[in-house]
Each structure stands twice: as structure tokens, then as C-alpha cells.
Design an enzyme around this catalytic site. Structure first.
Site, PDB file in Angstrom:
ATOM      1  N   LYS A 125       0.798  -1.445  -0.095  1.00 45.09           N
ATOM      2  CA  LYS A 125       0.018   0.066   0.110  1.00 45.09           C
ATOM      3  C   LYS A 125       0.859   1.197   0.031  1.00 45.09           C
ATOM      4  CE  LYS A 125      -4.454   0.837   0.000  1.00 45.09           C
ATOM      5  NZ  LYS A 125      -5.614   0.090  -0.350  1.00 45.09           N
ATOM      6  N   ASP A 165      -6.940   4.236  -4.780  1.00 48.90           N
ATOM      7  CA  ASP A 165      -7.506   4.327  -3.253  1.00 48.90           C
ATOM      8  C   ASP A 165      -8.087   5.511  -3.174  1.00 48.90           C
ATOM      9  OD1 ASP A 165      -7.863   2.023  -0.900  1.00 48.90           O
ATOM     10  OD2 ASP A 165      -7.444   3.970   0.137  1.00 48.90           O
TER      11      ASP A 165
END
Ligand code: NDP
Ligand code: 2IT
Length: 444
Positions: A125, A165
Site C-alpha cells: 500500500k 484508493d
């Protein structure tokens, strides 16, 4: 002290001031203790300590110049968490709240989520504390180019494949991809969520929201229920929320409320998604606009009020910890019988516990929102083959993955003596595969 508890204590000591990371680790570790009872050899191999420590954390400076000529500096990150089952894979988040705690919680969740999809992708991430709100397209481009000018050296189609995201959608992926290609001189599947004219997959944009509803519907059907005719509340009004609301509506549910970080709208007639898309995807404006445009709808300041709206099914699709114990109590009091997490960790630990104690069907994010990354893996497969599949083909694969995930977590919960506890089911089923792969690859 038992191995798992001891490791959790150490994690908290070694990573002070990282509440979201502690929260995600606490939830996962509370579920997976039985795996270590079954496999005492895992402790000797320091498996849990290795699983919890990212393989690599990259932090960098992102300087950029705004339209007025003023220089800004943001923080850039990529947490390359675990590559046991495939290249690091996971989104990039651009939001002022981004810090290491948030990226480590997201990365840790991502490892198990990606394992649940059944596709060969590891967990990662990244992102920045950059705030895209109010920036011009030119400023967004400048920022993305600067971000990629450092990130490019750490990623690659077989190494680490970022995607979107919060705050990173098609526009940002386009600018990031353009800069990667320019620096590397390679047109490869290094990012997913790309536009359809340059290597993207049909149905990736819709995938997280559609997938959430496919899994939720399967969960309901397994318990003799269905979404048809039900009242649904969807929080958020971004990529996940919009396509979750769309699919729920297609399946015959009525979505009566949505929100952004300022407030929520209530529309007793069912939210008009064309209006939401125009406001959010085209104009990038506030959801408040909806009430001005759709007669009979209401706008309320503050987003947590959305959980006081009476509904049968709640789909939190905005951000972490958006649904706390008070909200869970309000939902249960109003008769909610299912919750599907479209966002990552939107429900606090206390609220999750409350839902489970009250018999609410609860689909945890790492299972319920796995459709986005699963379809990213399908995009990677198409890139490697240099072929494109039809919308129907991708959508059918997505649906079959989501239905499969539900049955795997349902069966695992049952097998470990926690029938109906899909939190336990998802954590154990996701972890077992990663653990086996890590053991097979030695102490690395
Ligand atoms: P978007 O940026 O498209 O939309 C985010 C939405 O959530 C916006 O409506 C935003 O409101 C709202 N929101 C963001 N932060 C907050 C906050 N602090 N408080 C209240 N509302 C907030 O992001 P996505 O839809 O892509 O992501 C939503 C969630 O889903 C995240 O948790 C993400 O990690 C998760 N997710 C996303 C996937 C994907 O493929 N995109 C896949 C799996 C999970 P505002 O505009 O006012 O900021
Ligand atoms: O949280 C997530 O799963 C995502 N933001 C999507 C990640 C991806 O690589 O598609």
C-alpha cells in the site's frame, strides 16, 4: 503468555503511536491463534513476527509547484509488505490524513485480502498526505509526476503493482502511468485501474462496488434472504460507494442515503445515481448539491448521522473507523440485519463485536471489498497476455471470485468452531495460504 498475544504486545511496543496499525493487527491476531495451535513449527520459524513486519518501507519527498508558482512538499510512501504469494499489490491513497500507521494497517489487510482472491498477488500500500481537493488538473498532474519520479525505481509489473484508493482514480492513474512510461520507456502493466485506451480492464472501475454487492447478496442468500426489496444505506460517494449503490439498485434494493466527508443526503425515493455521478465524477463537487437538484431529498451536515437512517443493509464505503459503537447500536435498533464493508476497516472493533453479538450478518472488508484488487489481478493477466476481455467476461470472473470468497470464509468459520463469524473465517482462510507460502520459502 501465548505466542500470538506476546507478538501483539511486542508489535505495539515496537510501533508506538500507530493506532490504526494496532487495530488491524489486533483484529487479525485475535482470529488466527488456532492456526498456530495446529502448526507449532510456525512459532520456531518466527512466522508471525515476519508476517507483521513489512518487507520494505519506502518514504520519500514529493516536491511540486502549484499554479501560482508556490512550492509545496508532501510525504510519499510505499509499504511493500509481503511478496510470499506474488508481487506486492495494493492501492495508493492521496489524503491529508495519510501516515505510516494508516498505510501499514491497509498493507496488512491487503496481504490477507489478496490471498482471499485466489489470485497470485502479494500485499502493499502507498500514498501521500497530498490533498487533491481544490487542486487544478495541472496541479494534480505536477504532483503525480513528482510522486512517480521517485516511485518508479521501486515498482514494476513483476515487483510491485500499485492502483487507486481514496483520492486516486482514473485521472491520477493516467498521470502516474504517463510519467512511469516516460522514465522507464516501457508500456507495461505496472499500475492497474488504467484507462481503457492504454491497457486498462473493462469493469475495473465498477469492480469493488459490484464485488461488494455480489458477496453481500451471496451471504444473504446463504441465510435465506436477498437484497431485493430491501432498504440500503451506502456511506461515501466515491468509486466504491457509487458502484455498490448501482449494483444494489440493479438487484432490486432501494439505496436511500449516501454521504461525503461533509454530510449525508437522504432520498426516500431511492438515490438517483445519475445525479450523484454528475456531481461526484464529473463536477468533483460536494454531495450537498444533490438536495438542491433532486426534489424531496434532504441534506444533513456531518457524516456519522447517516447511520441513524433506518435500513435493512448497511454498506460502509467511505473510510476507516467511520462506523463506531454508537452508530452500530443505532443501526441494530433500527433493524439492520446485514453489514458489508466496502471500505477498509470502516467498522471499529467495538462496533464489529456489537454486530456479531446481535446476530447481524457481517462481511469484513478484506473479503467484501476484494473485488477491486481481484479485478486488478485480472487486468494484470490481460496485460501479460496482451489481450482484452469483454465486460461480461471480466464481470463473470469477478462474480465467481466473490461468491467463492464467501463460501471459503463461511466454511472456514464453521471449521474453526465459529459459524457465521466471517471475520474469523476471512482472517484464517487468508492467512493459511500466506503462511504456507512463507514456510516453503524459508526464513526470508
Ligand atoms: P474515493 O476517493 O473515490 O471516495 C472516498 C469517499 O469517501 C468520498 O465520498 C469521500 O468524501 C469519503 N471519505 C473519505 N475520507 C473520509 C473521511 N475521513 N470521512 C468521511 N468521508 C470520507 O475512494 P474509494 O471509493 O476508492 O475508497 C473508499 C474506501 O474503499 C476506502 O476505505 C478504500 O481503502 C476502500 N477500497 C477501495 C478500493 C478501490 O478499488 N478503489 C478497493 C477496496 C477498498 P470526500 O470526497 O468528502 O473526501
Ligand atoms: O484496498 C484495495 O484493495 C484497493 N484500494 C485496490 C487495490 C488494487 O491494487 O486494485
Amino acid at each position: 503468555m501465548a505466542y500470538v498475544e506476546q507478538v501483539l504486545e511486542e508489535l505495539k511496543k515496537k510501533n508506538p503511536g500507530e493506532p490504526e496499525f494496532h487495530q488491524a493487527a489486533t483484529e487479525i491476531l485475535a482470529s488466527i491463534a488456532p492456526v498456530f495451535e495446529k502448526h507449532p513449527e510456525y512459532e520456531k520459524a518466527g512466522l508471525l513476527e515476519r508476517f507483521l513486519e513489512p518487507e520494505r518501507t519506502i518514504m520519500f519527498r514529493v516536491p511540486w509547484v502549484d499554479d501560482k508558482g508556490v512550492t509545496h512538499v508532501n510525504k510519499g510512501y510505499r509499504v511493500e509488505y509481503n511478496s510470499a504469494i506474488g508481487p506486492y499489490k495494493g492501492g495508493l491513497r492521496f489524503h491529508p490524513s495519510v501516515n505510516l500507521s494508516i498505510l501499514k494497517f491497509l498493507g496488512l489487510e491487503q496481504i490477507l485480502k489478496n490471498s482471499l482472491t485466489g489470485t497470485p498477488i502479494g500485499g502493499g500500500k502507498g500514498g501521500s498526505d497530498f490533498d487533491p481537493k481544490g487542486k487544478s488538473d495541472n496541479e494534480i498532474m505536477k504532483f503525480c509526476q513528482s510522486f512517480m519520479t521517485e516511485l518508479y525505481r521501486h515498482i514494476g509489473q513483476d515487483t510491485d503493482v500499485p492502483a487507486g484508493d481514496i483520492g486516486v482514480g482514473g485521472r491520477e492513474i493516467g498521470f502516474l502511468f504517463g510519467q512511469y512510461k516516460r522514465i522507464r520507456n516501457e508500456h507495461v502493466g505496472v499500475l492497474t485501474g488504467r484507462g481503457l485506451t492504454y491497457g486498462g480492464s473493462l469493469a475495473r472501475k465498477e469492480a469493488t462496488g459490484f464485488g461488494l454487492v455480489y458477496l453481500t447478496e451471496e451471504m444473504l442468500q446463504s441465510r435465506g434472504k436477498t437484497l431485493k426489496g430491501k432498504t440500503v444505506v451506502v456511506s461515501g460517494a466515491g468509486n466504491v460507494a457509487i458502484y455498490a449503490a448501482q449494483k444494489a439498485t440493479t438487484l432490486g434494493a432501494k439505496v436511500v442515503a449516501m454521504c461525503d466527508s461533509n454530510g449525508y443526503i437522504y432520498d426516500k425515493n431511492g438515490v438517483n445515481l445519475d445525479v450523484i455521478k454528475q456531481i461526484k465524477e464529473v463536477e468533483r463537487a460536494r454531495i450537498k448539491e444533490y438536495a438542491a437538484r433532486v426534489p424531496g431529498s434532504e441534506y444533513h451536515e456531518g457524516c456519522s448521522g447517516i447511520w441513524t437512517v433506518k435500513c435493512d443493509v448497511a454498506l460502509p464505503c467511505a473510510t476507516q473507523n467511520e462506523l463506531n459503537l454508537d452508530s452500530a447500536k443505532a443501526l441494530v435498533k433500527n433493524g439492520v440485519f446485514a453489514v458489508g464493508e466496502g471500505a477498509n476497516m470502516p467498522t471499529t472493533l467495538e462496533a464489529t463485536e456489537y454486530f456479531l453479538e446481535n446476530g447481524v450478518l457481517f462481511a469484513p472488508g478484506k473479503a467484501a471489498n476484494a473485488g477491486g484488487v481481484a479485478t486488478s489481478a485480472l487486468e494484470m493477466a490481460q496485460s501479460s497476455q496482451r489481450l482484452f476481455w469483454s465486460f461480461e467476461e471480466v464481470d463473470a470472473k469477478l462474480k465467481s471470485i466473490m461468491v467463492g470468497i464467501f463460501h471459503n470464509i463461511d466454511a472456514t468459520a464453521e471449521k474453526y468452531g465459529k459459524p457465521g463469524n466471517f471475520v474469523v473465517g476471512a482472517n484464517i482462510f487468508g492467512f493459511e495460504k500466506v503462511a504456507e507460502a512463507m514456510m516453503a520459502q524459508g526464513i526470508v
